[in-house]
Scaffold this active site. Sequence first.
Site, PDB file in Angstrom:
ATOM      1  N   TYR A 120       0.814  -1.207   0.000  1.00 57.61           N
ATOM      2  CA  TYR A 120       0.000   0.000   0.000  1.00 57.61           C
ATOM      3  C   TYR A 120       0.856   1.270   0.000  1.00 57.61           C
ATOM      4  CZ  TYR A 120      -4.133  -2.858   1.074  1.00 57.61           C
ATOM      5  OH  TYR A 120      -5.152  -3.783   1.021  1.00 57.61           O
ATOM      6  N   LYS A 167       4.637 -14.317   5.146  1.00 56.53           N
ATOM      7  CA  LYS A 167       4.799 -15.217   4.000  1.00 56.53           C
ATOM      8  C   LYS A 167       6.281 -15.245   3.618  1.00 56.53           C
ATOM      9  CE  LYS A 167       2.977 -17.939   0.828  1.00 56.53           C
ATOM     10  NZ  LYS A 167       2.524 -19.307   1.195  1.00 56.53           N
ATOM     11  N   ASP A 199      -1.350 -17.698   4.458  1.00 61.45           N
ATOM     12  CA  ASP A 199      -2.343 -18.478   3.732  1.00 61.45           C
ATOM     13  C   ASP A 199      -2.832 -19.656   4.573  1.00 61.45           C
ATOM     14  OD1 ASP A 199       0.235 -19.464   3.518  1.00 61.45           O
ATOM     15  OD2 ASP A 199      -0.008 -20.223   1.473  1.00 61.45           O
ATOM     16  N   ASP A 223      -5.376  -6.636   6.094  1.00 64.62           N
ATOM     17  CA  ASP A 223      -6.595  -6.213   5.411  1.00 64.62           C
ATOM     18  C   ASP A 223      -7.430  -7.421   5.010  1.00 64.62           C
ATOM     19  OD1 ASP A 223      -8.455  -4.578   4.239  1.00 64.62           O
ATOM     20  OD2 ASP A 223      -7.137  -3.797   2.680  1.00 64.62           O
ATOM     21  N   ASP A 227     -10.996  -9.142   7.009  1.00 66.01           N
ATOM     22  CA  ASP A 227     -12.260  -9.287   6.280  1.00 66.01           C
ATOM     23  C   ASP A 227     -12.728 -10.735   6.296  1.00 66.01           C
ATOM     24  OD1 ASP A 227     -12.232  -6.610   5.723  1.00 66.01           O
ATOM     25  OD2 ASP A 227     -12.507  -6.827   3.561  1.00 66.01           O
TER      26      ASP A 227
END
Length: 326
Positions: A120, A167, A199, A223, A227
């Site tokens: 971002y 990751k 993941d 983020d 969600d």
Amino acid sequence: MTHQIAVIPGDGIGQEVTPAAVDVLEAVDAEFEFVEGDAGDAVKEATGEALPQETRDIAAESDATLFGAAGETAADVILPLREVVGSFANVRPAVSYPGLDAVQPDTDLVFVRENTEGVYSGIESEIADGVTTLTRVITEDASREIAEFGFDYAEENGYDDVTIAHKANVMRTTDGEFLEAAEAVAKERDADYDTALMDALAMHLIMHPEDYGVIICPNLAGDVLSDLAAGLVGGLGLLPSANVGTDNALFEPVHGSAPDIAGEGVANPSAMILSAAMLLDHLGYDEQGDRVRDAVETVLDEGPRTPDLGGDASTEEVTQAVLDRL
């Protein structure tokens, strides 16, 4: 002491749920002065700017900001607003409430998300026709800062389980930096923690969210995972968030502008009101913040409920029920 609160409703259902949060803040034992600012799609259409300088100044000069939602201009509004308040940490709780048909009723998670860098950072390029690049920025300083905040948050709020999401098996340099810095903070504190590939963590959160508490994440992972957690507890209409800086902070629901129901008066105000409860905590009104959360929890359990939770109540009716319980 009177605290100045910047109020930026923005677009869509932000215009409907933000007044609900203001009503709740006015109902508790605290002194606030509210100053409203404009931002979002309609403002850009009228002025050419999605986030006018006047609104930036209001947020910068206030003790905290309540932000509703932005539509197509979201990236032009919320990212600069986070910079204005100096936010480095995005805090997103995901909690299952009594009386709701949650997928995982034992969920009590808090995502502590790095808020300044990662993908971002806004460094994108088109290097040739049909070829684009995105630069991912991870620094030791920002990684240590979010880890310090995350471990502090867990200790202050009674969470025993802290997980560092990453990751680093694929993004060896960038997430390797994040993981190394976060683990160094944990070891300096002699704090218990786990690490998890982001993941695999997504799968485990769906199956066994009760195994997790505070999850410290790079920007994009926080983020996405937060969600995902919304689906465990009943939807985005229940998730508040805080964007915390050293001297300022911004509070917003996670749900966005929801243009499909905007203007119908049926938006769930819970996430916005719970964001206001986080604002109360931030300014030192812990008792009032707890009262607001208790009132929201009671209404979610007993009703009335908005259509997203299987009811037929309006935003105004749910807000009034919260006020009655306060």
